[in-house]
Design a protein around this motif. Sequence first.
Motif, PDB file in Angstrom:
ATOM      1  N   LYS A  40       2.805  10.623  -3.544  1.00 30.70           N
ATOM      2  CA  LYS A  40       1.635  10.584  -4.690  1.00 30.70           C
ATOM      3  C   LYS A  40       1.472   8.906  -4.423  1.00 30.70           C
ATOM      4  O   LYS A  40       1.179   8.207  -3.173  1.00 30.70           O
ATOM      5  N   ASP A  41       1.520   7.823  -5.395  1.00 31.04           N
ATOM      6  CA  ASP A  41       1.486   7.025  -5.531  1.00 31.04           C
ATOM      7  C   ASP A  41       2.421   6.271  -4.709  1.00 31.04           C
ATOM      8  O   ASP A  41       3.050   5.213  -5.255  1.00 31.04           O
ATOM      9  N   ASP A  42       3.689   6.478  -4.971  1.00 35.81           N
ATOM     10  CA  ASP A  42       5.324   5.988  -4.987  1.00 35.81           C
ATOM     11  C   ASP A  42       5.652   5.732  -3.090  1.00 35.81           C
ATOM     12  O   ASP A  42       5.313   7.501  -2.071  1.00 35.81           O
ATOM     13  N   LEU A  43       6.108   5.959  -2.752  1.00 36.83           N
ATOM     14  CA  LEU A  43       6.257   5.598  -1.128  1.00 36.83           C
ATOM     15  C   LEU A  43       8.882   5.342  -1.619  1.00 36.83           C
ATOM     16  O   LEU A  43       9.178   4.843  -2.143  1.00 36.83           O
ATOM     17  N   HIS A  44       8.797   6.058  -0.445  1.00 39.04           N
ATOM     18  CA  HIS A  44      10.314   6.370  -0.763  1.00 39.04           C
ATOM     19  C   HIS A  44      10.724   6.233   0.976  1.00 39.04           C
ATOM     20  O   HIS A  44      10.641   7.055   1.172  1.00 39.04           O
ATOM     21  N   TRP A  45      11.694   4.859   1.324  1.00 37.83           N
ATOM     22  CA  TRP A  45      11.856   4.254   3.073  1.00 37.83           C
ATOM     23  C   TRP A  45      13.304   4.924   3.314  1.00 37.83           C
ATOM     24  O   TRP A  45      14.196   4.693   2.173  1.00 37.83           O
ATOM     25  N   VAL A  65       0.678   0.567   7.575  1.00 40.33           N
ATOM     26  CA  VAL A  65       1.149   1.306   6.352  1.00 40.33           C
ATOM     27  C   VAL A  65       0.752   1.063   5.208  1.00 40.33           C
ATOM     28  O   VAL A  65      -0.456   2.155   4.558  1.00 40.33           O
ATOM     29  N   LEU A  66       0.308  -0.286   4.918  1.00 38.92           N
ATOM     30  CA  LEU A  66       0.003  -1.094   3.887  1.00 38.92           C
ATOM     31  C   LEU A  66      -1.686  -0.415   3.906  1.00 38.92           C
ATOM     32  O   LEU A  66      -2.489  -0.052   2.535  1.00 38.92           O
ATOM     33  N   PRO A  67      -1.916  -1.394   4.708  1.00 37.43           N
ATOM     34  CA  PRO A  67      -3.182  -1.461   5.087  1.00 37.43           C
ATOM     35  C   PRO A  67      -4.098   0.170   4.999  1.00 37.43           C
ATOM     36  O   PRO A  67      -5.335   0.045   4.600  1.00 37.43           O
ATOM     37  N   PHE A  68      -3.317   0.753   5.569  1.00 37.72           N
ATOM     38  CA  PHE A  68      -3.531   2.637   5.919  1.00 37.72           C
ATOM     39  C   PHE A  68      -3.834   2.675   4.713  1.00 37.72           C
ATOM     40  O   PHE A  68      -4.391   3.425   3.980  1.00 37.72           O
ATOM     41  N   LEU A  69      -3.302   3.160   3.549  1.00 38.85           N
ATOM     42  CA  LEU A  69      -3.291   2.871   2.703  1.00 38.85           C
ATOM     43  C   LEU A  69      -4.385   2.458   1.265  1.00 38.85           C
ATOM     44  O   LEU A  69      -5.170   3.457   0.612  1.00 38.85           O
ATOM     45  N   PHE A  70      -4.545   1.370   1.741  1.00 40.65           N
ATOM     46  CA  PHE A  70      -5.550   0.948   1.212  1.00 40.65           C
ATOM     47  C   PHE A  70      -6.576   0.705   1.264  1.00 40.65           C
ATOM     48  O   PHE A  70      -7.683   1.390   0.846  1.00 40.65           O
ATOM     49  N   ASN A  71      -6.624   0.683   3.020  1.00 35.83           N
ATOM     50  CA  ASN A  71      -7.998   0.759   3.542  1.00 35.83           C
ATOM     51  C   ASN A  71      -8.392   2.122   3.627  1.00 35.83           C
ATOM     52  O   ASN A  71     -10.014   2.304   3.637  1.00 35.83           O
ATOM     53  N   LYS A 108      -7.979   4.526  -0.067  1.00 35.88           N
ATOM     54  CA  LYS A 108      -8.074   4.376  -0.587  1.00 35.88           C
ATOM     55  C   LYS A 108      -7.648   4.353  -1.904  1.00 35.88           C
ATOM     56  O   LYS A 108      -7.985   4.250  -2.721  1.00 35.88           O
ATOM     57  N   TYR A 109      -6.467   4.364  -2.309  1.00 35.26           N
ATOM     58  CA  TYR A 109      -4.964   4.038  -2.264  1.00 35.26           C
ATOM     59  C   TYR A 109      -5.962   2.387  -2.967  1.00 35.26           C
ATOM     60  O   TYR A 109      -5.908   1.191  -2.767  1.00 35.26           O
ATOM     61  N   GLU A 110      -5.238   2.071  -4.603  1.00 35.54           N
ATOM     62  CA  GLU A 110      -5.191   1.560  -5.540  1.00 35.54           C
ATOM     63  C   GLU A 110      -4.142   0.325  -5.413  1.00 35.54           C
ATOM     64  O   GLU A 110      -4.331  -0.824  -5.838  1.00 35.54           O
ATOM     65  N   LYS A 111      -3.381   1.374  -5.255  1.00 33.70           N
ATOM     66  CA  LYS A 111      -1.941   0.707  -5.515  1.00 33.70           C
ATOM     67  C   LYS A 111      -0.520   1.601  -5.396  1.00 33.70           C
ATOM     68  O   LYS A 111      -0.803   2.708  -4.836  1.00 33.70           O
ATOM     69  N   VAL A 112       0.969   0.739  -4.544  1.00 36.53           N
ATOM     70  CA  VAL A 112       1.878   1.472  -4.304  1.00 36.53           C
ATOM     71  C   VAL A 112       2.813   1.222  -5.382  1.00 36.53           C
ATOM     72  O   VAL A 112       3.013  -0.159  -5.431  1.00 36.53           O
ATOM     73  N   TYR A 159      -0.337  -4.261  -5.895  1.00 35.11           N
ATOM     74  CA  TYR A 159      -1.864  -3.512  -6.245  1.00 35.11           C
ATOM     75  C   TYR A 159      -2.548  -4.380  -4.462  1.00 35.11           C
ATOM     76  O   TYR A 159      -2.319  -4.672  -3.616  1.00 35.11           O
ATOM     77  N   GLU A 160      -3.811  -3.489  -4.074  1.00 33.70           N
ATOM     78  CA  GLU A 160      -4.197  -3.418  -3.179  1.00 33.70           C
ATOM     79  C   GLU A 160      -4.694  -5.219  -3.270  1.00 33.70           C
ATOM     80  O   GLU A 160      -4.476  -5.835  -1.960  1.00 33.70           O
ATOM     81  N   ASP A 161      -5.788  -4.989  -4.144  1.00 35.70           N
ATOM     82  CA  ASP A 161      -6.485  -6.601  -3.903  1.00 35.70           C
ATOM     83  C   ASP A 161      -5.274  -7.617  -4.242  1.00 35.70           C
ATOM     84  O   ASP A 161      -5.484  -9.110  -4.023  1.00 35.70           O
TER      85      ASP A 161
END
Length: 228
Positions: free
Chosen positions: A68-73, A93-99, A102-106, A141-143
């Motif tokens: 979901k919005d949790d990451l496990h690396w 990774v983070l640009p792909f998730l946010f852009n 359309k994730y708002e947070k991870v 958060y994305e912002d």
Amino acid sequence: MTNESIKELIQQLNGTSQSVFKVYKYQISNNVEYGKVWYELKPTHQIESRFFFIKGNKSYVGAIHILKDDLHWYVLEGDRKKGYLTNALNSAVLPFLFNKMKYEKVKITIPSIEDNDALASANVAKKVGFKNITDFDYVLYEDQFDFTNKNLSIKYPSLLKDDYESLQDEIKEISTRLQQIHTQLEFSTGLKMEKYQKPSLDEIADILAIRRWSLEDMYHDHLMAEDD
């Protein structure tokens, strides 16, 4: 998935262990791929998971499991402290998730920072912008993310004509099997499936049998896109 399972997945991608996972992936940057993985939790029970795969100079060095919005690396032991994870998170990774997704947070959870691996994970998280909100939880958060190092480059691995035809054959086999199951159920019970399910299995089978030809259109569009 556990760290040991993710390690086995990375080793499979590197060709150093037997094939246990079904993996489909595509490139999102020069050193990161996004993919879906299926593995057998128990006989007849397949689990689907989403991952980012991190590549080093010659092989895969790590993976990030998306829950979901949790990451496990996880990064292979011999490839830690080389910047692979930080670079992958910042540039792809983070640009792909946010852009793109359309994730708002991870979020990530680090149960303890008493051992070196957990401490290193916490340091990476903070370095790319995660904030510690509880003893164990970090959120970004994305912002609040710095997109300065964003470097996405989407490329798909392509399919041959034979691959498309093989997939059409698989859909036909699935369609036939659904019709068989539908018939067995009705002929064994004297009951009509339409009473319990809409569309019924034979209707789903008919849809699949017809729709499998849409792969021809998909293949044609794929070739046109490659020519462009």
